[in-house]
Each structure stands twice: as structure tokens, then as C-alpha cells.
Design an enzyme around this catalytic site. Structure first.
Site, short mmCIF file in Angstrom:
data_model
loop_
_atom_site.label_atom_id
_atom_site.label_comp_id
_atom_site.label_asym_id
_atom_site.label_seq_id
_atom_site.Cartn_x
_atom_site.Cartn_y
_atom_site.Cartn_z
N GLU A 1 -3.04 -6.16 2.45
CA GLU A 1 -3.76 -5.34 3.43
C GLU A 1 -4.05 -4.00 2.76
O GLU A 1 -3.35 -3.61 1.82
CB GLU A 1 -2.87 -5.10 4.66
CG GLU A 1 -1.87 -3.94 4.55
CD GLU A 1 -0.77 -4.12 3.50
OE1 GLU A 1 -0.46 -5.27 3.16
OE2 GLU A 1 -0.24 -3.08 3.02
N SER B 1 2.63 12.04 -5.71
CA SER B 1 2.47 10.59 -5.64
C SER B 1 1.17 10.09 -6.24
O SER B 1 1.08 8.94 -6.67
CB SER B 1 2.60 10.12 -4.19
OG SER B 1 1.72 10.86 -3.35
N LYS C 1 1.55 3.47 -6.47
CA LYS C 1 1.44 2.13 -5.87
C LYS C 1 1.49 1.01 -6.90
O LYS C 1 1.95 -0.09 -6.60
CB LYS C 1 0.16 2.05 -5.05
CG LYS C 1 0.25 2.82 -3.74
CD LYS C 1 -0.88 2.44 -2.80
CE LYS C 1 -0.65 3.01 -1.41
NZ LYS C 1 -0.95 4.45 -1.38
#
Ligand SMILES: *Cc1c(COP(=O)(O)O)cnc(C)c1O
Length: 396
Positions: A113, A379, A91
Site C-alpha cells: 500500500e 528520516s 523506508k
């Protein structure tokens, strides 16, 4: 003519995508659409982005030939180690890119968010890095469930706003962030955490994450003597780590794409987050895509053991890949993901995030030839999921 799976000039991937937004946001989204490509392609952006990815995130992330895992599945499995990035997942690639874009657009106030809190932490991190104000919307249920991430965001200087509408989860937090953006269109930049939202977000996030496939290409050339794999495997929540993994291969039909979505307790149980398999065409958060919804078009609350995969929509990129059968979509249930997480831990010494464990769970559903080269993106790391792993340990 060969099919092109990248975004078209109108912001669509086949029938999916577009920008379905309230009038009041038109100027904000349009300003971003007009500027994002010029900024991303500029020398100054590239230099700063590359430098931060290298020195702050720790890129390139290794492409690791997992020999014991390979032996087990009878092929050559490489793990793309996004779990080794600063803050523990992919991310951060996106939040660094977007904050650099925000800076170049003269924005001072950042909103985001978050569901499980991972994107909130990645956003709070880059806001601390750049000295920007940061406001994170998070459903009250999630605030209670994900306490450590709330504390991390606060320690990083962000303001966490608990959202009490709806089910008080990710979808409600996203609605609230959009509402905030409507009220502060001129000074605020909205950092969306995945390849979702109105155009240009899916394309912008995919481009920022495409550093993953760019590195895979170089690393495979060196390690395998050819720059493409036979299979790419990634998990999909909103779709950003998958989009980054496949970006440079999306139109290369030699490469099979496998997307693992969260089956939850099973796709027929009513407790699932398998959006591609269960969803119908609808509009969510400004994008036309597959949405988990009932007959009246009310969004259904998704469920998965993994907090990062329970989004009721899916990126328009992935909806289009699935519809055209360019990607094979597998739904991996909670127990299959847990099994795969314990397997990787025990045979490779890597504790993956629960989300990534869904990608690993796809391995046992595929049939490989010994010469197949498989690249699977891990990930994120499993530190944040230790409570779940400890609870489930004796079952696996
Ligand atoms: C958030 C998250 C995901 C899901 O998001 P995508 O946008 O689908 O990549 C997957 N893995 C990890 C570790 C995450 O934190």
C-alpha cells in the site's frame, strides 16, 4: 521489575498490538509469524541484508554533529542521516529486509500500500532489484497528488492500482491491499511500510529498521565516548523511523525518547494527524492501537502538510510508550515544521523531508543542558517536498 517495552510472546505491547484479522488471512499471518524470527536471525539473511544495506543503500548513514544547530539550541545535536540512503529515506531498510524474507518464504508476487508514494517507490525499487512482480495500491486522490512517485513506480516496473473507495487515500489503499492478500494467500507477500498492521509486522519492521539504533550506538561510542544519548528525537507517522531509532535504547531509561507527531493546522482544528493525542483505542488494519475516530468508531481522515505522516493510526509500540510515559509525544504543527525545515536548510545546508522537519520542530519545545547529547533522525530528504517549500518560502 524493570519494564520491558518490546513485544511480548502474544504480539502485544501492553494493551496494544495483536493480530485482529479476518479468518481468511489467518494462515498467511501465521506463516509469517512462525518464520520471521528464524529468517531474520539466520546467517544467510544477515549476510545478504548487511551486504545490500552497505553496497546498495549506502549504510552506515552518517551521524553528523550539527554544530550550528547545536549552538542554537545549547546542546550537542547529532543528525542521523537517513536522508542520504538510496531512494532518499529510511523506508528502503524495511523493504529490502521484507523482500529477502518473502524470497525465503518462496513468495513470487509482492503487494504494497502507499500513501504519498514513498513506500510504493521503496517497494518497487526492491522488486526491480530482485526481479519480482510488484503491485502497489494507492488511493486515487494520492495518485493525482503524487504524480512523480507514480511515474517512478511505473518506471521501476510496478503496477500501480488506483483505489476509488472511501476518501481514496492511504487507509483505503491499505484495505485494498489486504483484500488482494485475502484473494492470493499462497503466492503473495504483503510488504507493509511501517510499524503497523497485525503482529508480527510491527516487531518485524522495527527489527529491520533497528539498524539505525545499532549504528547510532557504534557511532556515538566513537564520536562521544559513550554509546547512548540523553535524547532521541524522531517523527512518527506509522512509527518505523522512530522505532528504528529507539530500538536498542527502548528499555534504557537513561535515554529520553521524544516522538513528534503531525499537528497539522493544530490539534483542535479538526485538521490534524496527531493520532497519539487525539486517538482513542480501536482497531485499524489488524492492530489494536490508538485510532483517530468519531463517536461511532468511524475513522477520521487525518490531515498534515506532510503526506508521510497522515496515517489515522499509530504503531502499537508507540501507543504503549506514550501511555506509559516512556516517550514524550509532541505535536508539531505545519508552520512549526516548515520553520524548522527552513532553519536546518539555512544553518546546516540540509533540506529535510517535511516529515523529518516535524522532528526538528521539537527542538524548540525542549530545554537542554549544554552537556546533553541529542540524536535526531532525519528520516528523509526534501527533494519530494520542493513544491511545498517553494510555495511557502516567502512566509519563512
Ligand atoms: C514515510 C515517511 C515517514 C513516516 O513513516 P514512519 O513509519 O513513521 O517512519 C517519515 N519520514 C519520511 C521521510 C517518510 O518517507
Amino acid at each position: 521489575m524493570k519494564k520491558d517495552y518490546q513485544v511480548n510472546s502474544e504480539g502485544y505491547y501492553g494493551e496494544f498490538g495483536g493480530a485482529y484479522i479476518p479468518e481468511i488471512l489467518y494462515t498467511c499471518v501465521e506463516e509469517l509469524r512462525e518464520n520471521y524470527l528464524t529468517i531474520i536471525q539466520s546467517r544467510s539473511f544477515k549476510d545478504e541484508f548487511d551486504r545490500l544495506l552497505r553496497d546498495y543503500v549506502g549504510r552506515p548513514s552518517p551521524l553528523y554533529l550539527a554544530s550550528r544547530l547545536s549552538e542554537k539550541y545549547g546542546c550537542r545535536i547529532y543528525l542521523k542521516r537517513e536522508d542520504l540512503n538510496h531512494t532518499g529515506a529510511h523506508k528502503i531498510n524495511n523493504t529490502i529486509g521484507q523482500i529477502l524474507i518473502a524470497k525465503r518464504m518462496g513468495k513470487r508476487r509482492i503487494i504494497a500500500e502507499t500513501g504519498a508514494g514513498q513506500h510504493g517507490v521503496a517497494t518497487a525499487t526492491v522488486c526491480a532489484l530482485m526481479g519480482m512482480e510488484c503491485i502497489v495500491y494507492m488511493g486515487k486522490t494520492d495518485v493525482e497528488r503524487q504524480h512523480i512517485n507514480v511515474q517512478k513506480m511505473e518506471m521501476l516496473g510496478a503496477k500501480v492500482c488506483p483505489v476509488t473507495s472511501g476518501n481514496m487515500t492511504l487507509k483505503d489503499a491499505t484495505n485494498e491491499a489486504i483484500r488482494d492478500w485475502c484473494c492470493h494467500p499462497s503466492d503473495t507477500y504483503y510488504i507493509i511500510g511501517s510499524t503497523v498492521g497485525p503482529h508480527p509486522y510491527p516487531d518485524m519492521v522495527a527489527r529491520l529498521q533497528s539498524v539505525i539504533s545499532e549504528e547510532i550506538r557504534k557511532q556515538l561510542s566513537l564520536q562521544e565516548g559513550r554509546d547512548y544519548p540523553d535524547y532521541l528525537i524522531a517523527c512518527v507517522g506509522g512509527g518505523s523511523n522512530a522505532a528504528g531509532t529507539i530500538y536498542h535504547y527502548i528499555n534504557d531509561e537513561r535515554v529520553k525518547i521524544v516522538l513528534a507527531e503531525a499537528g497539522g493546522k493544530g490539534i483542535d482544528t479538526g485538521m490534524s494527524a496527531a493520532t497519539i493525542q487525539l486517538g482513542k483505542v480501536g482497531i485499524i488494519h489488524g492492530s489494536k492501537t490508538l485510532v483517530m475516530q468519531n463517536e461511532d468508531g468511524q475513522i477520521e481522515e487525518p490531515y498534515s502538510i506532510s503526506a508521510g505522516l497522515d496515517y489515522p493510526g499509530i504503531g502499537p509500540i508507540h501507543a504503549n510508550l506514550a501511555k506509559n510515559k516512556r516517550a514524550l509525544v509532541l505535536s508539531i504543527n505545519d508552520d512549526e515544521a516548515l520553520q524548522a525545515a527552513f532553519e536546518l536548510t539555512r544553518i546546516e545546508g540540509i533540506i529535510p523531508a517535511l516529515e523529518s522537519a516535524h522532528a526538528l520542530g521539537a527542538l524548540s519545545k525542549l530545554h537542554f543542558r549544554p552537556e546533553d547529547v541529542v540524536v535526531l533522525t532525519v528520516s528523509g530528504r526534501g527533494d519530494k517536498d520542493m513544491e511545498t517549500y517553494i510555495r511557502e518560502m516567502n512566509r519563512f
